[in-house]
Design a protein around this motif. Sequence first.
Motif, PDB file in Angstrom:
ATOM      1  N   UNK A  35       0.830  -1.289  -0.077  1.00 37.27           N
ATOM      2  CA  UNK A  35       0.096   0.231   0.100  1.00 37.27           C
ATOM      3  C   UNK A  35       0.912   1.260  -0.012  1.00 37.27           C
ATOM      4  N   UNK A  36       0.493   2.279  -0.997  1.00 40.20           N
ATOM      5  CA  UNK A  36       1.262   3.189  -1.035  1.00 40.20           C
ATOM      6  C   UNK A  36       0.274   4.772  -1.299  1.00 40.20           C
ATOM      7  N   UNK A  37       0.683   5.580  -0.280  1.00 32.87           N
ATOM      8  CA  UNK A  37      -0.043   6.935  -0.623  1.00 32.87           C
ATOM      9  C   UNK A  37       1.003   8.130  -1.046  1.00 32.87           C
ATOM     10  N   UNK A  38       0.467   8.681  -1.792  1.00 34.54           N
ATOM     11  CA  UNK A  38       1.419  10.103  -2.378  1.00 34.54           C
ATOM     12  C   UNK A  38       0.460  11.198  -2.291  1.00 34.54           C
TER      13      UNK A  38
ATOM     14  N   UNK B 126       3.983   9.370   1.455  1.00 30.79           N
ATOM     15  CA  UNK B 126       4.960  10.338   0.932  1.00 30.79           C
ATOM     16  C   UNK B 126       4.554  11.254   0.318  1.00 30.79           C
ATOM     17  N   UNK B 127       5.046  12.524   0.728  1.00 27.92           N
ATOM     18  CA  UNK B 127       4.417  13.777  -0.003  1.00 27.92           C
ATOM     19  C   UNK B 127       5.605  14.484  -1.165  1.00 27.92           C
ATOM     20  N   UNK B 128       5.192  15.202  -2.091  1.00 25.17           N
ATOM     21  CA  UNK B 128       6.023  15.646  -3.133  1.00 25.17           C
ATOM     22  C   UNK B 128       5.932  16.964  -3.436  1.00 25.17           C
TER      23      UNK B 128
ATOM     24  N   UNK C 297       7.280  12.610 -11.464  1.00 23.26           N
ATOM     25  CA  UNK C 297       7.586  12.594 -10.190  1.00 23.26           C
ATOM     26  C   UNK C 297       6.618  11.655  -9.204  1.00 23.26           C
ATOM     27  N   UNK C 298       5.363  12.146  -9.617  1.00 26.24           N
ATOM     28  CA  UNK C 298       4.398  11.475  -8.798  1.00 26.24           C
ATOM     29  C   UNK C 298       4.553   9.940  -8.887  1.00 26.24           C
ATOM     30  N   UNK C 299       4.603   9.540 -10.416  1.00 24.29           N
ATOM     31  CA  UNK C 299       4.775   8.239 -10.769  1.00 24.29           C
ATOM     32  C   UNK C 299       5.681   7.267  -9.991  1.00 24.29           C
ATOM     33  N   UNK C 300       6.836   8.087  -9.982  1.00 25.39           N
ATOM     34  CA  UNK C 300       8.156   7.465  -9.234  1.00 25.39           C
ATOM     35  C   UNK C 300       7.569   7.107  -7.695  1.00 25.39           C
ATOM     36  N   UNK C 301       7.026   7.969  -7.190  1.00 24.75           N
ATOM     37  CA  UNK C 301       6.470   7.687  -5.692  1.00 24.75           C
ATOM     38  C   UNK C 301       5.431   6.653  -5.737  1.00 24.75           C
TER      39      UNK C 301
END
Length: 227
Positions: A121-124, A175-177, A202-206
């Motif tokens: 699970x990943x949240x950006x 993670x925030x970007x 950049x979003x896709x990387x995270x």
Amino acid sequence: MTVTLITGANKGIGYETARQLLELGHDVYIGARDVARGEAAAAALGARFVQLDVTDDASVSSALTAIGAAEGRLDVLVHNAGVLETGLDGPAALRSFDTNAVGIVRVTEAALPLLRKSSNPTVVTISSSAGSFWAVNNPERPEFGLPLALYSASKSAATMLTVHYAKSQPGIKFNALEPGTTATDMTAAFGIGRPVEESARVVVRLATLDPTGPTGTFQDEAGELPW
């Protein structure tokens, strides 16, 4: 297949992020307030659509319930929905924080049960260096001269929420970007920004970190940023 939800994804960085993640094989849900625009964007991309207004609890609950019924889990959540208020008064402040900060809480809390069912699970959160003390006080940074108090303050809140969610949910990456100054409808009045394709990368990387990836960070395309 990786199940991904992107809020505010009928245009701009969200739309382009959806396109790039679809190319990588994700099953992407485009969340948008406007049904007609959201359905049109999803159809153009070959994505799925859910009506999702991050300022409305019922809309958020309905969207995540629909995804849960169809998929049984959520692997990636991208908080992209945002507003930029140029005024400075009470109503503008409420609109800024309701979308840019409170909206993150609404969607995250509704999504957590589905995220916990994912194996990775990943949240950006698309935040901004405009909410960074380091950047707004650095004359060499473009944020130094931006007269956007409410946008900056609400994005600072967005980054802080990311930090606290990462601490309280150790099984989920948060993670925030800073996506980079991007030419979108939001920045059109300023006449600035690079193509959305570059910022979406950049979003896709995270959004595609493996299970050993970082959490609780604030990054741009070059890596972690001071905040």
